[in-house]
Design an enzyme around this catalytic site. Structure first.
Site, PDB file in Angstrom:
ATOM      1  N   ASP A 283      44.976 -28.688 -40.086  1.00 15.11           N
ATOM      2  CA  ASP A 283      46.365 -28.742 -39.605  1.00 15.11           C
ATOM      3  C   ASP A 283      46.609 -29.977 -38.745  1.00 15.11           C
ATOM      4  O   ASP A 283      45.943 -30.176 -37.729  1.00 15.11           O
ATOM      5  CB  ASP A 283      46.687 -27.488 -38.786  1.00 15.11           C
ATOM      6  CG  ASP A 283      46.597 -26.219 -39.614  1.00 15.11           C
ATOM      7  OD1 ASP A 283      47.205 -26.177 -40.691  1.00 15.11           O
ATOM      8  OD2 ASP A 283      45.911 -25.273 -39.178  1.00 15.11           O
TER       9      ASP A 283
ATOM     10  N   ASP B 194      39.493 -31.870 -39.478  1.00 18.49           N
ATOM     11  CA  ASP B 194      40.328 -30.712 -39.191  1.00 18.49           C
ATOM     12  C   ASP B 194      41.438 -30.682 -40.243  1.00 18.49           C
ATOM     13  O   ASP B 194      41.737 -31.695 -40.883  1.00 18.49           O
ATOM     14  CB  ASP B 194      40.916 -30.846 -37.784  1.00 18.49           C
ATOM     15  CG  ASP B 194      41.860 -29.711 -37.441  1.00 18.49           C
ATOM     16  OD1 ASP B 194      41.483 -28.550 -37.641  1.00 18.49           O
ATOM     17  OD2 ASP B 194      42.983 -29.996 -36.993  1.00 18.49           O
TER      18      ASP B 194
END
Length: 257
Positions: free
Chosen positions: A29, A27
């Protein structure tokens, strides 16, 4: 001012828990870049303004957006529209599609302003792990529900460390369902040429680790940057196999506790 990504002075060794995986999907963020705090701050400004202008019938439901708890529960890892709808519903607000789009657009404007004014940094521990995977010949993908993922990675100086990027724009183009559905991660690992059951997902969001579990990934790594009393336990309950506070722990030569 963004800090430069430091170069490695010595090669890192992968922890045993990663040595059999054939690909890793990260991922963006809060995992690769320190941008979750910027997202959370933008959401807070947008939601608090909405709650002041449209106070719920129950005064308790009009309390300000909490950048830790509300962010993790309702918006982290989701698309802007899904996040806005989830938070408003949690506050008992029967919001129309137009209202959801308006709040999401306000958040988007705030986030973009802050991103372009201040930039973001990549987490050094993540950079260390990604380089160790590269050195070991393990393909790497970055995946994000955000349309800003490529810009974030480029500004942080780490875009070239990943073989594949699947962002919110690609998700919309392909009609991929948002987290906790695994579509985004499955598309990323497909592009890396590895089956999910031989790959790992690295996530800091509850919806994200649940997506990794639903996708049948061999290993789901939860990243607990908050290091709160219950955040690690939440990640485990939602589908993480292991939880670390910093991804450099996966270069330590031993599996994390």
């Amino acid at each position: 001012m963004r800090r430069p990504v430091s170069s490695e002075t010595s090669p890192a060794v992968l922890a045993p828990v990663l040595r059999d995986v054939r690909a890793v999907v990260f991922d963006t963020d809060g995992v690769i870049t320190d941008s979750a705090r910027v997202h959370a701050a933008a959401w807070k400004t947008a939601f608090d303004a909405f709650l002041r202008a449209h106070p719920p019938a129950d005064p308790a439901m009009g309390r300000p957006f909490d950048e830790r708890d509300d962010y993790l529960r309702h918006v982290d890892g989701k698309s802007r529209l899904d996040g806005a709808a989830a938070f408003l519903a949690a506050r008992g607000i029967d919001a129309s599609a137009e209202t959801v789009r308006s709040v999401a657009a306000d958040k988007e404007r705030l986030f973009t302003e802050r991103l372009r004014e201040h930039g973001v940094d990549a987490y050094p521990g993540t950079v260390r792990l990604v380089r160790a995977l590269r050195d070991a010949g393990v393909p790497r993908a970055a995946a994000s529900a955000s349309r800003h993922a490529g810009e974030l990675l480029s500004r942080a100086g780490v875009l070239d460390l990943f073989d594949v990027l699947v962002d919110g724009g690609e998700a919309a183009r392909l009609g991929l369902a948002g987290k906790p559905e695994p579509d985004l991660f499955l598309e990323a690992v497909r592009r890396l040429g590895a089956p999910a059951d031989r790959a790992a997902v690295v996530e800091d969001a509850l919806a994200g680790v649940e997506a990794g579990r639903r996708g049948g990934f061999a290993l789901v790594v939860g990243v607990d940057r908050a290091a709160g009393a219950d955040t690690g336990a939440r990640l485990l309950r939602h589908g993480a196999d292991i939880v670390v506070h910093d991804l450099a722990e996966l270069c330590s030569g031993g599996a994390p506790k």
